[in-house]
Design an enzyme around this catalytic site. Structure first.
Site, mmCIF file in Angstrom:
data_model
loop_
_atom_site.group_PDB
_atom_site.id
_atom_site.type_symbol
_atom_site.label_atom_id
_atom_site.label_comp_id
_atom_site.label_asym_id
_atom_site.label_seq_id
_atom_site.Cartn_x
_atom_site.Cartn_y
_atom_site.Cartn_z
ATOM 1 C CE1 TYR A 84 50.518 15.282 46.135
ATOM 2 C CE2 TYR A 84 48.180 14.934 46.552
ATOM 3 C CZ TYR A 84 49.189 15.607 45.890
ATOM 4 O OH TYR A 84 48.882 16.588 44.986
ATOM 5 C CG ASN A 122 57.911 18.137 38.635
ATOM 6 O OD1 ASN A 122 59.078 18.203 38.257
ATOM 7 N ND2 ASN A 122 56.992 17.373 38.055
ATOM 8 C CB CYS A 174 54.020 16.057 39.839
ATOM 9 S SG CYS A 174 53.809 17.562 38.896
ATOM 10 C CG HIS A 175 49.992 14.916 35.268
ATOM 11 N ND1 HIS A 175 51.251 15.082 34.729
ATOM 12 C CD2 HIS A 175 49.440 13.871 34.597
ATOM 13 C CE1 HIS A 175 51.443 14.190 33.774
ATOM 14 N NE2 HIS A 175 50.362 13.434 33.673
ATOM 15 C CD GLU A 179 48.935 10.971 31.666
ATOM 16 O OE1 GLU A 179 48.750 10.149 32.576
ATOM 17 O OE2 GLU A 179 49.935 11.708 31.601
#
Lengths: 209, 159
Positions: free
Chosen positions: A144, A167, A175-176, A202
């Site tokens: 952040y 979001n 945003c993850h 991912e």
């Protein structure tokens, strides 16, 4: 009024056995005509995904909302009706590109999304934060604090958290991939287990609860 | 408070509107009337006052569209009638329920409207009255008289 009364034969005489099917067809036709005549302000559909059912909504400008099942379909649709337009219909054909791209993403055959976005549900600083998110590489994370610095307001760490939490198009704007400086995950609109799952996907991990 | 998403309007009222359209224009044209009604409603929807009775509003649109149809496409069927306003807005008999359709057609326009909007469209009499241009008491009476006529024409199973 009163308790539901028995429908007399006058009503049932005008009903037909296949009405359920006919109405499904009529609804689809209505959505197609509405889109063709520029009367459809918000099109939506739901799809199944490894992180549960997703609701996708688009305006003629672009994808306006991705919502998790935990947010509640009716609540999300009511919010879209109030904040965008009540001219809202289920119209899967308006969401084919993003549907295909999400399928590819979950199959690990896609790393970035390429559909027009309509970010009208995010304003000011939050929108600036959202625009930076695709810059965080697939498979990596940023804190952040780092995102706050990148947007030019290094002390606005909490505001970055709010921008991520609200979001309107999660997954598509990733945003993850924003986590705490200490390496813990932080929050997620769709629930922390969804965030963990997306990051694992991912990272190429198949070990998944 | 704003109006609900139009999708839920279609889901909630689509079924009732379809059977009412069948009574208004006959089964062959009912689906076209259904589509025209919802499309026109969608166009006007953002201007609808949030406290409106949505079903009554949809039926008002359907009724106007049905009258338009009887003046144009339905002309052949209705050409013999010198008073279009008073001709049946009910359509040609379908394959089924010929008896019921002709019994409905035989009612006065006011009785037919009261029966269709109350018993098929499931509207309260206050809204039925607005649709057929009468008082609530008169709408109630017209529906009762209409049902009584249908009963005597078709037998006791009606109503």
């Amino acid at each position: 009024m009163s308790a539901p009364r028995r429908l007399p034969i006058v009503a049932t005489a005008f009903e037909e056995a296949a009405d359920g099917e006919r109405l499904g067809l009529l609804r689809r036709r209505l959505a197609a005509r509405a889109a063709a005549e520029d009367l459809l302000d918000v099109a939506y559909r739901t799809i199944d995904s490894p992180v549960g059912e997703l609701l996708l909504a688009a305006t003629p400008t672009g994808l306006v909302r991705v919502a998790f099942a935990s947010e509640g379909r009716d609540r999300v649709l009511a919010e879209l009706a109030a904040r965008v337009s009540p001219r809202l219909l289920e119209a899967p054909f308006q969401l084919e590109a993003i549907t295909r791209q999400l399928e590819e993403y979950f199959a690990r055959r896609r790393r970035a999304f390429d559909v027009p976005l309509d970010l009208r549900l995010a304003h000011g600083f939050r929108r600036e934060v959202l625009r930076l998110l695709p810059g965080i590489r697939y498979g990596s994370t940023a804190s952040y604090t780092e995102v706050a610095s990148a947007v030019g307001s290094p002390r606005a760490v909490r505001a970055v958290g709010s921008a991520c939490a609200t979001n309107p198009v999660p997954i598509v704007l990733p945003c993850h991939r924003v986590v705490r400086s200490d390496g813990s995950l932080g929050g997620y609109g769709g629930g922390i287990s969804v965030k963990r799952r997306l990051l694992a996907l991912e990272a190429g991990s198949t070990a998944e609860p | 408070m704003s109006n609900p998403p139009f999708q839920s309007v279609v889901e909630q009222h689509g079924h009732v509107l379809l059977r009412t359209c069948r009574a208004l224009v006959g089964r062959d044209d009912a689906e076209d009337l259904w589509s025209e009604t919802f499309l026109a409603a969608l166009a006007a929807y953002p201007r609808l006052r949030p406290d409106s009775n949505i079903r009554a509003w949809l039926l008002t649109i359907a009724r106007h569209k049905a009258i338009d149809r009887s003046r144009t496409s339905g002309r052949a069927a209705l050409a013999m009638d010198p008073l279009p306003e008073q001709t049946s807005t009910l359509g040609l008999p379908g394959e089924q329920d010929d008896e019921l359709r002709s019994a409905l057609d035989a009612l006065s326009a006011r009785q037919r409207g009261a029966v269709v909007y109350h018993y098929l469209a499931d509207l309260p009499y206050a809204q039925v009255a607005q649709l057929i241009g009468s008082t609530e008491a008169a709408a109630r009476r017209a529906a009762a008289d209409g049902i009584a006529s249908l009963r005597s024409a078709l037998g006791e199973e009606v109503g």
